[in-house]
Scaffold this motif. Sequence first.
Motif, short mmCIF file in Angstrom:
data_model
loop_
_atom_site.label_atom_id
_atom_site.label_comp_id
_atom_site.label_asym_id
_atom_site.label_seq_id
_atom_site.Cartn_x
_atom_site.Cartn_y
_atom_site.Cartn_z
N SER A 63 38.73 44.26 64.82
CA SER A 63 38.25 45.17 65.44
C SER A 63 39.34 45.46 66.87
O SER A 63 39.04 46.12 67.51
CB SER A 63 36.71 44.54 66.24
N PHE A 65 42.67 46.85 67.92
CA PHE A 65 43.54 47.64 67.19
C PHE A 65 45.05 46.76 66.99
O PHE A 65 45.82 47.17 66.06
CB PHE A 65 43.94 48.91 68.06
N ALA A 110 32.19 47.78 66.11
CA ALA A 110 33.46 47.57 66.49
C ALA A 110 34.12 46.79 65.27
O ALA A 110 35.16 47.25 64.79
CB ALA A 110 33.35 46.80 67.74
N LYS A 114 35.04 50.48 63.13
CA LYS A 114 36.12 50.46 63.71
C LYS A 114 37.53 49.60 63.25
O LYS A 114 38.52 49.90 63.17
CB LYS A 114 36.22 50.18 65.36
N PHE A 117 38.66 51.41 60.20
CA PHE A 117 39.71 52.57 60.80
C PHE A 117 41.05 51.79 61.25
O PHE A 117 42.11 52.27 60.79
CB PHE A 117 39.01 53.28 61.74
N ASN A 118 40.89 50.71 62.14
CA ASN A 118 42.20 50.04 62.66
C ASN A 118 42.94 49.80 61.31
O ASN A 118 44.27 50.16 61.72
CB ASN A 118 41.80 48.83 63.45
N SER A 156 26.97 51.38 60.76
CA SER A 156 28.44 50.96 60.54
C SER A 156 28.66 50.96 58.93
O SER A 156 30.02 51.78 58.79
CB SER A 156 28.61 49.64 61.07
#
Length: 245
Positions: A63, A65, A110, A114, A117-118, A156
């Motif tokens: 979560s 980056f 997150a 996310k 995505f990261n 999510s």
Amino acid sequence: MTLENKTVIVTGSSRGIGKAIALAFAKAGANIVLNGRKPIPTELVEEVQAYGVKVHTILGDMSDFESAKRLIEETKEVFGSVDVLVNNAGITNDKLLMRMSEEDFDQTIAVNLKGTFNTIRHATKVMLKQRSGTIINLSSVVGLVGNVGQANYAASKAGVVGLTKSAARELAARGITVNAIAPGFIETEMTDVLADKMKEQAVGQIPLKRFGQVEDVARAAVFLSENNYITGQVINIDGGMVMNG
């Protein structure tokens, strides 16, 4: 693609589905990067090495980056490529909506969305240069049909589906495939703690009348990495629980 000597990253791979996926890829001859937020058990490292492949462990919370960036960059440094990325790391924080805090919602999004995505964001930099790569994201049947007490988790995992399809469209021209796997009820430490009555109710929703095994999900991940003409798809591993028309 053949998996012999390819490099496979599996996030959240210390147990359950992630562990099974890592072992399946090792059995197929791939070098494995194991990832978790806590130290990876020595026994798992040895179990993977027993297949005669190389293993590298990288700790980090996806979560974050920068942690995701380090995962990809270190993998590239150690093995020279990033051929398959399996985004398995995830959490649950189940509560009814009226009792769900902002933190319960934000933290689940997150890590599960996310975080996916990261890693994709950083892996694509490597894969685009290679003009090849496979990304497999773990969604859930809950992300397709919803579930009481899991609004945050369902949101999510539904987000992972949209992310998967968008990434598949963006990256296809460079020979990169992006797919999602949506497991149903799979026998893991998470389902072991369910009360017998809840297990019976769950089995009642499954046409095959049984829970799946982690190996069922792992085999699907290997299959998707070996077939470079499947992209933008969601493969349900759920015993027929969700049948899309």
